[in-house]
Enzyme design. Structure first.
Site, PDB file in Angstrom:
ATOM      1  N   CYS A 138       0.835  -1.194   0.000  1.00  0.00           N
ATOM      2  CA  CYS A 138       0.000   0.000   0.000  1.00  0.00           C
ATOM      3  C   CYS A 138       0.875   1.251   0.000  1.00  0.00           C
ATOM      4  CB  CYS A 138      -0.896   0.005   1.229  1.00  0.00           C
ATOM      5  SG  CYS A 138       0.058  -0.063   2.757  1.00  0.00           S
TER       6      CYS A 138
ATOM      7  N   CYS B 256       3.461   1.438   2.730  1.00  0.00           N
ATOM      8  CA  CYS B 256       4.683   0.680   2.488  1.00  0.00           C
ATOM      9  C   CYS B 256       5.654   1.507   1.640  1.00  0.00           C
ATOM     10  CB  CYS B 256       4.385  -0.621   1.750  1.00  0.00           C
ATOM     11  SG  CYS B 256       3.193  -1.686   2.554  1.00  0.00           S
TER      12      CYS B 256
ATOM     13  N   ASP C  65       5.072 -35.011  -6.501  1.00  0.00           N
ATOM     14  CA  ASP C  65       6.299 -35.268  -5.771  1.00  0.00           C
ATOM     15  C   ASP C  65       5.900 -35.312  -4.288  1.00  0.00           C
ATOM     16  OD1 ASP C  65       9.042 -35.231  -4.976  1.00  0.00           O
ATOM     17  OD2 ASP C  65       8.797 -33.092  -4.563  1.00  0.00           O
TER      18      ASP C  65
ATOM     19  N   ASP D  20       8.625 -29.806  -6.697  1.00  0.00           N
ATOM     20  CA  ASP D  20       9.306 -28.581  -6.281  1.00  0.00           C
ATOM     21  C   ASP D  20      10.823 -28.680  -6.300  1.00  0.00           C
ATOM     22  OD1 ASP D  20       9.641 -30.244  -4.046  1.00  0.00           O
ATOM     23  OD2 ASP D  20       9.994 -28.484  -2.806  1.00  0.00           O
TER      24      ASP D  20
ATOM     25  N   ASP E  85      13.104 -32.798  -9.379  1.00  0.00           N
ATOM     26  CA  ASP E  85      11.864 -32.858 -10.145  1.00  0.00           C
ATOM     27  C   ASP E  85      11.949 -32.066 -11.444  1.00  0.00           C
ATOM     28  OD1 ASP E  85      10.465 -34.257  -8.133  1.00  0.00           O
ATOM     29  OD2 ASP E  85      10.264 -32.392  -7.016  1.00  0.00           O
TER      30      ASP E  85
END
Lengths: 721, 49
Positions: free
Chosen positions: A46, A49, A445, A616, A620
């Site tokens: 926002c 920030c 996985d 992940d 893989d």
């Protein structure tokens, strides 16, 4: 202060912040001693920030300027000097998690080219349309002629500048002996322009400049949407944390230490690996002891104990002790690079998927072109008038020009991608959506995908409360994954620990209230030979802890929903077979394979046909590249994330069936859009072939069919799934 | 009829100016952070203090 949910990056929590050396390595030289570091800060949310970050950097020595980009959630910091200012530390102090990244290029040149082409086509088509309306409403021949000339003058730059994109693509397809959607588009547009120019020169009543240019404009809108979706996914994926380091600390023969970039590491160099650091290149441990987290590299959940002489592979994470490592390879032939090669091989054997639009065009173009030819021959035989026959044949091509067809696919995919994006799923490109809709097998996985790769204490109920409190207090001081899990079970009282030492590969020991405690492997702590974690008080075991990997939230629902969608769930894991079998039974999955090497996973996925691979780890990545479609969580290794077609940012695995449902719905809508476009053609063709089509009719029919197709695609937005 | 002689070029010129303005703003990066631009209006300008 951070005011919004952070992106879950399970791997990142174990890593320390990148060192100042790494910040320097990742920065760009702007000249004049000025350097720029680009950071991805997923927590920016926002105006507050933006203000907090930019004003904080105003007071840091060495920083020239900081600029927040809210759309891409990035911060660009310009700084001077030899050492980097504390950029990441500043952001951490404000409560923002920041990751370094090197922008591959400033921005996508292809997208900029498409937007410029669209702007030019839009300008030209609107002006031509304006002039055409007055021609249609009955301008005098003199005015009409003048307006046709102005239109021609406007159409030419649009054709050359904006139409080029279609002509080049059509030409490269034709050169390879294939057709794509751009071939009938290019033929239609060029013939329409040629005929209109001829008519203008001889002073004819009809010109199709508006049809030719607005066709280009509409189609470019589709292209831009398609591209924007890819760009958005790319920048979102790029913003995630890098799991491979950019360099390593080298210890020279004279004892001097140097932080060198990854490319400069040679076999034979001695590297220093601190706890919390990832291994950069394959090597052998020279000295030191530690526990190593291999989950990203092999899929094993239990940390491995290593000592001098053990081999380590790149991508593994050092958890507890400092090590020195003798490099055995450079970055180009380490385990990581090996995976990259496997991936490239896998990708090329997946072959080139032909997109739905191109497949449609290969049926569509021959039909339309032979109809136009038939019209030409028919009119020639009937009237013998060349000019009239050619005009009508070209009118047939213009009216059947696949405007709606060109929009039918990208508009649906853009809407679908937007829906997925809102649910935290990034789509790499439209072809991925088409492939996902065809899936009938889903291979998961285990570590990091079905499970979080984070252990959880499972026998809390049978452990003595006092012992648990002490164990938690001890565990708080260690980085080991089991300790992190244990430290959550504290009793809230403070235990003053003294003489704390961590023995890498074995456990931790300390004194509390005069008692001597050891927490760690059973044999070391004093609990005898057993495969458990034990807490001993003055040499006597008082508690034993059993850990299991946490299931990822939504894993059970995801497996059930995948089955409800008619796809078979499977597990492919590199972890030990018994662990995999236990998980598979818990989830009710019949097909579960354990102890698989990356190559075996890839071959297995290849044998499954239309399979979706969800994974992940580094191991893989080749399977992700080989599978018909692939998906990775945001916590995946960089290489896996780049290989996957989809990346889901939120933790829950229900993203998998959700994406499958959206993809199938998108496929249905694409089918409907094709049907609508074909229906329009079937209705309009007889008029065109009979010679009744005027430029006004062509413009109306084309716009109407495009609007119908776009409206149909937008239905996907509001639908509840 | 004669009014068209200057009205049409004028219309094209205005349209062309708008096209040029768009291409210029696009090139100078004004579309790179659309969300940020909307939020920055809420920030106080600290530089003046």
């Amino acid at each position: 202060m951070s005011c919004c949910g952070q992106v879950a990056t399970a791997g990142a929590q174990l890593l320390g912040p990148p060192s100042a050396d790494e910040v320097v390595l990742a920065s760009r030289d702007l000249g004049d001693g000025l350097r720029q570091s680009d950071l991805s800060v997923p927590g920016i949310h926002c105006a507050h920030c933006i203000g907090a970050i930019e004003s904080a950097f105003r007071h840091i020595a060495g920083v020239e300027a900081a600029r927040v980009n809210l759309s891409s959630k990035r911060v660009a910091v310009k700084w001077r000097g030899d050492t980097a200012p504390p950029i990441i530390e500043t952001l951490r102090d404000l409560g923002y998690d920041a990751h370094l990244f090197t922008p591959e290029e400033r921005s996508d040149p292809e997208l900029a080219r498409l937007i410029r082409a669209m702007a030019v086509a839009g300008f030209c088509s609107m002006n031509i349309m304006l002039l055409s309306v007055s021609v249609w409403s009955g301008a005098e021949p003199g005015t009409r002629q003048a307006f046709h000339w102005i239109s021609a003058g406007l159409a030419l730059p649009a054709l050359v500048y904006s139409g080029r994109i279609f002509f080049l693509s059509a030409w490269s397809a034709l050169k390879r002996g294939r057709t794509n959607m751009d071939v009938p588009i290019s033929i239609g547009v060029l013939l329409a322009f040629g005929l209109s120019l001829y008519d203008t020169i001889i002073g004819g009543a009809h010109a199709y400049f508006d049809a030719a240019v607005s066709l280009i404009f509409f189609l470019l809108i589709g292209r831009v949407l398609d591209h924007l979706m890819r760009e958005k996914a790319r920048s979102a994926v790029q913003g995630l944390v890098r799991l491979t380091p950019r360099g390593a600390t080298v210890i020279h023969a004279d004892g001097a230490r140097d932080y060198l970039p990854a490319q400069a590491i040679e076999p034979g160099m001695l590297l220093q690996v601190t706890p919390g650091e990832r291994i950069l290149v394959d090597g052998v441990v020279e000295s030191g002891q530690s526990d190593i987290d291999c989950s990203l590299a092999t899929g094993e959940t239990q940390p491995q104990k290593v000592a001098a002489g053990d081999k380590l592979r790149s991508g593994m994470l050092n958890l507890t002790g400092a090590l020195t490592l003798r490099a055995q390879s450079n970055v180009a032939n380490s385990f990581l690079a090996e995976m990259t090669q496997l991936m490239e091989a896998a990708e090329s054997s997946r072959g080139h998927y032909r997109r739905v639009a191109d497949r449609a065009a290969s049926y569509y173009a021959p039909v339309v072109h032979s109809l136009a030819l038939l019209t030409l021959i028919g009119w020639l035989i009937a009237t013998g008038d060349w000019y009239r026959s050619i005009s009508i044949a070209i009118a047939v091509l213009i009216i059947t020009c696949p405007c709606a067809l060109g929009l039918a696919v990208p508009i649906v995919q853009a809407v679908a991608a937007r829906r997925l994006f809102e649910s935290g799923i990034m789509v790499k490109d439209g072809a991925a959506l088409e492939r996902l809709a065809e899936i009938d097998q889903v291979a998961f996985d285990k570590t990091g995908t079905l499970t979080l790769g984070r252990p959880r204490l499972v026998n809390e109920a049978v452990i003595d409360k006092r012992a648990l409190g002490i164990a938690a207090a001890l565990a708080q001081q260690s980085n080991h994954p089991l300790c992190r899990a244990l430290s959550l079970h504290g009793d809230g009282r403070t235990h003053v620990t003294t003489d704390f030492t961590e023995v890498p590969g074995s456990g931790i020991e300390a004194r509390i209230d005069g008692h001597f405690y050891r927490l760690g492997r059973s044999a070391w702590a004093g609990g005898g030979e057993a495969d458990a974690t034990v807490l001993c008080e003055d040499g006597k075991p008082i508690a034993s802890f059993i850990f299991e990997d946490n299931l990822r939230p939504g894993a059970e629902e995801a497996v059930m929903e995948v089955r409800a969608l008619g796809a078979t769930p499977r597990i492919l894991s590199g972890d030990a077979r018994p662990i995999v079998r236990r998980l598979a039974e818990g989830l009710g999955i019949a097909e579960a394979m354990g102890a698989m090497l990356p190559k075996e996973k890839t071959d297995y996925v290849a044998g499954l046909g239309k399979a979706l691979m969800v994974g992940d780890g580094l191991n893989d990545a080749p399977a992700l590249a080989r599978a018909h479609a692939s998906m990775a969580p945001a916590s995946a290794a960089d290489i896996g994330r780049n290989a996957a077609d989809f990346v889901f940012l939120h933790g829950s695995l229900t993203a998998v069936p959700f994406a499958m449902r959206i993809a199938r719905e998108a496929k249905k809508l694409v089918g409907q859009n094709f049907a609508l476009a074909i229906l329009y053609n079937v209705l309009a063709l007889p008029f065109a072939m009979a010679g009744y089509v005027t430029p006004l009719l062509a413009a109306l029919a084309m716009s109407a069919s495009s609007i119908v197709v776009v409206a149909n695609a937008l239905r996907l937005r509001g639908r509840a799934t | 009829m004669s009014s068209l002689v200057y009205l049409v070029p004028l219309a094209l010129l205005l349209g062309g100016a708008a096209l040029w303005a768009f291409l210029w703003s696009f090139k100078s990066g004004q579309y790179e952070d659309l969300d940020g631009a909307a939020q920055r209006i809420l920030l106080d300008d600290e530089m003046e203090r």
